[in-house]
Scaffold this active site. Structure first.
Site, short mmCIF file in Angstrom:
data_model
loop_
_atom_site.label_atom_id
_atom_site.label_comp_id
_atom_site.label_asym_id
_atom_site.label_seq_id
_atom_site.Cartn_x
_atom_site.Cartn_y
_atom_site.Cartn_z
NE ARG A 42 4.31 14.41 -3.68
CZ ARG A 42 3.21 13.86 -3.16
NH1 ARG A 42 2.66 14.35 -2.08
NH2 ARG A 42 2.67 12.80 -3.72
CE1 TYR A 148 3.44 0.48 -6.48
CE2 TYR A 148 1.35 -0.70 -6.26
CZ TYR A 148 2.38 0.04 -5.70
OH TYR A 148 2.35 0.34 -4.37
CE LYS A 152 5.23 -1.66 -4.22
NZ LYS A 152 6.28 -0.97 -3.46
CB ILE A 178 -2.39 4.17 2.80
CG1 ILE A 178 -1.56 2.87 2.80
CG2 ILE A 178 -2.24 4.93 4.12
CD1 ILE A 178 -1.90 1.87 3.88
N1 SER Z 1 -2.31 2.37 -3.18
C1 SER Z 1 -1.55 1.68 -4.17
C2 SER Z 1 -2.03 1.97 -5.53
O1 SER Z 1 -3.21 2.20 -5.66
C3 SER Z 1 -1.59 0.20 -3.93
O2 SER Z 1 -0.44 -0.21 -3.30
O3 SER Z 1 -1.29 1.95 -6.45
#
Ligand code: SER
Length: 325
Positions: A42, A148, A152, A178
């Site tokens: 980016r 994902y 993690k 977030i």
């Molecule tokens: N905001 C992230 C997602 O939606 C979650 O860690 O993948």
């Protein structure tokens, strides 16, 4: 400030949603020259480029990371670069390779060069449907259903291993979704909670990709930055966990968010057309128990749904009125 008296920080993913704002806050605190923004794909913003060094780093290549660390005499890394949940389901192989490959390389370079501290974020995605969905505890079953989430959980274990085996001071937070007003998130399941604001201001219409009753844990950017820096600044004796801490901000349904926005944009219309991301959202917690973080290092969020919405609307409306949105 002399180089010996302050941290020398590298931020990966510095052009992303969190990295772009975190880097600027770190530069305020530690001085622009002491915080190196690392990016790959980016284009960095003008502010990022002019407030301190910017370096292209290939995180799939240990040598590229090591070169940047040596060049700038770095002792601390905030490793934020990652493929998020929705993009991760479209290409799970790439998600594993990028998320695990980059974390492993960062940890290895940190071990070899004896760096002081590493920050690496985990996520609410580390939990799966077999964990309690309300007030999800710090310690519970971690069987995520997304790649994902798998990256993690594996990452949390790897970070903890590097602490136990090599004494590396790795610290982490399980970020909720977030919400922020500066750089859009890319490829996450919680992205609707940001996009809804932009569309409400621009066109008073939004089509949401999860159901109206979908509840997820969220956090406003100022709290996210505070949690991150607070954890990294706290005395090591208070940090009892080196996998990742639960932190909570607020929890609301997509419908409740739309209703809150309607207080400022009365004719705002939100439609709901769930897609493949609904399944991901349904496998995640609705609210988080963050009492361990509160007790161990004093975590406390500032923003609730009302305060966050007010601030988001004010910021985005201003940009819209200036023709910058
Ligand atoms: N905001 C992230 C997602 O939606 C979650 O860690 O993948």
């Amino acid at each position: 400030m002399s180089r010996k008296n302050t941290k020398r920080i590298l931020v990966t993913g510095s052009t992303g949603q969190i990295g772009s704002e975190l880097t600027l806050e770190l530069r305020k605190r530690y001085g622009g020259d002491n915080v190196i923004a690392a990016g790959h794909k980016r284009q960095p913003s003008e502010t990022l480029l002019t407030s301190g060094p910017f370096e292209y780093v290939d995180l799939s290549n240990e040598e590229s990371i090591e070169k940047a660390i040596r060049k700038y005499d770095v002792d601390t890394i905030y490793h934020l670069a990652a493929v998020l949940s929705a993009t991760g389901e479209e290409n799970p192989q790439a998600a594993w390779a990028i998320n695990m490959g980059s974390l492993y390389n960062i940890l290895e370079v940190a071990r070899k060069l004896k760096l002081a501290q590493i920050f690496w974020p985990s996520s609410i995605a580390a939990f799966g449907p077999s964990a309690p969905r309300t007030n999800t505890p710090q310690e519970t079953i971690l069987i995520p259903k997304t790649m994902y989430g798998v990256s993690k959980v594996a990452g949390e274990l790897l970070c903890n291993y590097y602490f136990i085996r090599f004494g590396l001071d790795v610290r982490g937070i399980r970020y909720p979704g977030i919400i922020s007003s500066e750089v859009l998130p890319g490829g996450g399941t919680t992205d609707y909670a940001v996009a809804i604001f932009y569309d409400a201001i621009r066109s008073k219409r939004y089509t949401c990709f999860v159901r109206e009753d979908t509840v997820l844990p969220m956090m406003y950017m100022p709290d996210c930055i505070k949690a991150t820096i607070d954890l990294m600044e706290v005395d090591p004796s208070k940090v009892k966990r080196h996998d990742s801490y639960n932190v909570a901000g607020m929890s609301f349904s997509a419908g409740e968010l739309a209703a809150e926005i309607r207080k400022y944009v009365p004719d705002f219309r939100c439609d709901y057309k769930p897609d493949f991301r609904q399944k991901i959202a349904d496998s995640w917690p609705m609210s988080i128990d963050d009492s361990v973080a509160r007790n161990e290092w004093g975590w406390k969020p500032k923003y609730d749904l009302a305060a966050m919405t007010k601030d988001m609307i004010e910021r985005l409306s201003k940009r819209f009125n200036e023709g910058k949105l």
